[in-house]
Enzyme design. Sequence first.
Site, PDB file in Angstrom:
ATOM      1  N   PRO B 287       0.847  -1.211   0.000  1.00  0.00           N
ATOM      2  CA  PRO B 287       0.000   0.000   0.000  1.00  0.00           C
ATOM      3  C   PRO B 287       0.872   1.246   0.000  1.00  0.00           C
ATOM      4  CG  PRO B 287       0.059  -0.994   2.183  1.00  0.00           C
ATOM      5  CD  PRO B 287       0.903  -1.863   1.313  1.00  0.00           C
ATOM      6  N   ASP B 457       5.823   3.432   1.392  1.00  0.00           N
ATOM      7  CA  ASP B 457       5.050   2.307   1.922  1.00  0.00           C
ATOM      8  C   ASP B 457       4.313   2.795   3.172  1.00  0.00           C
ATOM      9  OD1 ASP B 457       4.146   0.024   3.129  1.00  0.00           O
ATOM     10  OD2 ASP B 457       5.997  -1.122   2.831  1.00  0.00           O
ATOM     11  N   HIS B 458       2.993   2.891   3.115  1.00  0.00           N
ATOM     12  CA  HIS B 458       2.253   3.502   4.221  1.00  0.00           C
ATOM     13  C   HIS B 458       2.149   2.594   5.434  1.00  0.00           C
ATOM     14  CE1 HIS B 458      -0.392   6.136   6.367  1.00  0.00           C
ATOM     15  NE2 HIS B 458      -0.472   6.987   5.343  1.00  0.00           N
ATOM     16  N   ARG B 459       2.631   1.349   5.298  1.00  0.00           N
ATOM     17  CA  ARG B 459       2.610   0.510   6.491  1.00  0.00           C
ATOM     18  C   ARG B 459       3.609   1.028   7.517  1.00  0.00           C
ATOM     19  NH1 ARG B 459       3.740  -5.160   3.751  1.00  0.00           N
ATOM     20  NH2 ARG B 459       5.207  -3.778   2.717  1.00  0.00           N
TER      21      ARG B 459
END
Lengths: 566, 485
Positions: B287, B457-459
């Site tokens: 994501p 990477d939005h994690r």
Amino acid sequence: MHSTLSFSRATTVPTTNYAFHSQSPINLRFCGLRREAFGISILTRSSSGRVRLSTRGRSKRISASTGNNGTPPKSFDYDLIIIGAGVGGHGAALHAVEKGLKTAIIEGDVVGGTCVNRGCVPSKALLAVSGRMRELQSEHHMKALGLQVSAAGYDRQGVAGHANNLASKIRSNLTNSMKALGVDILTGFGTIVGPQKVKYGKVGFTDNIVTAKDIIIATGSVPFVPKGIEVDGKTVITSDHALKLEFVPDWIAIVGSGYIGLEFSDVYTALGSEVTFIEALDQLMPGFDPEISKLAQRVLINPRKIDYHTGVFATKITPARDGKPVIIELTDAKTKEHKDTLEVDAALIATGRAPFTNGLGLENINVVTQRGFVPVDERMRVIDANGNLVPHLYCIGDANGKMMLAHAASAQGISVVEQVTGRDHVLNHLSVPAACFTHPEISMVGLTEPQAREKAEKEGFEISVAKTSFKANTKAQAENEGEGLAKLIYRPDNGEILGVHIFGLHAADLIHEASNAIALGTRIQDIKFAVHAHPTLSEVLDELFKSAKVKAPASTSSPISEPVAA
Amino acid sequence: MASPFLSNTIISFSSSLSSSSSLPRLAPSIPFSAIRSKSTPRRILTVRSKIREIFMPALSSTMTEGKIVSWVKSEGDVLSKGESVVVVESDKADMDVETFYDGILAAIVVGEGETAPVGAAIGILAETEDEIAEAKAKAASKSGASTPSAPPPAPTPAAASTPAPPKSTPAPAAPTVAEGPRKTVATPYAKKLAKQHKVDIESVVGTGPYGRITPEDIEAAAGLSPSKKNVGLAVVVETKPAAPAKAPAASAAPSSLPPPVPGSTVVPFTTMQSAVSKNMVESLSVPTFRVGYPVTTDALDALYEKVKPKGVTMTALLAKAAAMALAQHPVVNSSCKDGKSFTYNSNINIAVAVAINGGLITPVLQDADKLDLYLLSQKWKELVEKARAKQLQPQEYNSGTFTLSNLGMFGVDRFDAILPPGQGAIMAVGASKPTVVADADGFFSVKNKMLVNVTADHRIIYGADLAAFLQTFSKIVENAESLTL
């Protein structure tokens, strides 16, 4: 075609020999002369016989009789009758005319025989296609050269057409060359009815009887099909059918991994088929030098879509029918037990060739064939049932089984003509090269290493082996085809060449330097001084000769006075 | 026979040129040992008695299979430590692979031109001649079945227990036609592929004519049960855990594609392009989000003019600036390996995307924050040359922790980059253009501005992290002199 070439070469042998080895400036002038003679003789082949006459003006004895096929002998219709117009018969006929003999050739089928119509010639057309396909499909190879090619494809009909066109072109060349020289082409099936007497005729017509002082049998061979195998010409085929390329099966079994099988595997895999070899002996490619066959297997078999069964016989092959594929029963060659059953789309029988000698009328002169082969001595003279020579009867080519190669047949024919025109001649079969036109090619002349070792042991001399790699050759590297090996088996004491084996780019063309050296008796210590153009593939052999360690010194003057083969 | 006519030519040629010599090999050499020490759990050689297997080495972290370009040695050759044995083509480069044992190359399991998965035995090395036969037997059994995982097999006489030969299992799993014990029929190439991809041919249902197993069946089977063995070897960085599951989904899809437009040509991917394709598809499982930022570059441009004669490139300047910003925002330099944790990288290694003939590669400027501008430029020049010559060492293209992609030189004003698997963020740099700006007092002026767009990477990296990072980056660029410190 090449038979003409080889004979004109033969006639210039003494000159060549001299020109090659003499170090004096005269050398160059000789070369010039030779080029001229050669150039014209090339012309002759494609044009008329009259030009040839003028070439032959150099030798008065022959020129008078060349143009008109000799003068008819008093008691015979012809000086020489050749039964079979294949490459062997053609070579013999051309040489006979040159020698002033009135010559006829009998052919029941088409001129050219197996080689031109159903063998070497059309298969070369297919192999030319497969070679290009292979190259175009080899992304790695193309990339290495910096080329980009989008997906290569082929049109089966077009490929088959190319093979067919080539065969008919060569066939008409062959026919024309004989017609131009005035060789009588008698159409029909030839049968020997008695000494010096032949009957020929087509079915449904009355037979003609002709007589000749000498007769040469050159009837050749047909594909050998072991029993238990049902050939239907569609899914179970021989090389005769395969060359027409009527279909390209997804999966084809090839029975026999000799030249024929190997060449067809090259063609079929390039066209997208998968191949399964069935070989009766324990290893693939029997007959080749073991080292060469090992390398060939690594390059020609393992990376391709090919698998194999060795040490097995295909005891029963049933063509595809009733919705079933081709079924092949495999039997262990040693235990004779059933081993496996294969189901494939097609099977090609390439188990060798059987002599075509039925109906020749050999019984009329008390000759008994051995497994179909006509027994002959080393001068190709036919031997009868009592072990005596049959006067005026010779047999050349596949029909005698000595060496089943087109050019060997032609050489044997020329040797016979030499004999009947008064010069004793024995062909040295060890100087006859052989080639397999896979990609890359394989070629050889003389003995294999095991054969040479056996001979050395028996006769008490030493042998050595020299090898060079194509990887070290500039031209091969430029072509990005460094895969290959040349191998020389020789006597270190006197420098005699016993055998040369080549696997690599254009190996078939490279072998002749070695085969000529053997034929002319040239020794390594002398030939290593011959110069090769740089950069060429021929330097592979140059390196090979130079890497040999011969104790004998190079000859001082004219090295060999008398050719060994003569 | 041709030579006599050409004597003149020959003489002139031969006088100018000497005999041929073999070409020197240019590919870089990596000893097994080097690879081994580099990447933690990678196992290159298994030692069992005195017969050793030569495994397909992992030459890069993204490499799952390698192609044997050529065997430098052939069967029966005596090898000494450090000699090149085989040339392997990875997705990035051709490499010579050396042995670090003395011995005899007893058997070649994977021939030239063939491919094998990483970790599969490609050859067998025997210590003495006596062991060649045994080694060959082993090679034969090797080709039958697969055991490249599991560390050094128990020293029991394991060789005897060759994993069940196909015959002994009557394959009840294959519910083809129920007419008695029908034997499996597979085409030659299908068998080869099965061997290569370690597919148990008995478990494959043939779809070819007469129910035979075709190469396509094997490929499908190999794709559907993706490289179980590779998981065992799964290494250091990125991709392996989640990714392979994706590939088959992609490969299954094309059946519904429309037929090609007449006249179109199909050009298969090169190894490098395949690797790019694979990475791109894999990136879909991460994501990502994007944040853009305008950066004033007047100071940077001025500095560039000043240091250009000393060999400093814009790439080096930007890499240096990014590295300095990353040093203050370690989270942007981190990566998410398993979806459960942050992996903070101790080094700041800036990968820079470079288009090379027919592909894309990302040479890595290691420790970009620590090296000075001049060393960095020097390093960059070397890397680019190596990349063009296909000679990059694996650690020179797969050790990046942050990627920089610059299309500014083409006049692109902004674009957005795809995050390569295994990294936390990638920066896309557009062209610097004169722009009218108004300051707080309402005064207009013209400044050079470039748009920088970071994909992350939005994690692990959140909007505020990225914004803060970009602010720092912008400050560094606007005070470009600090780059030379």
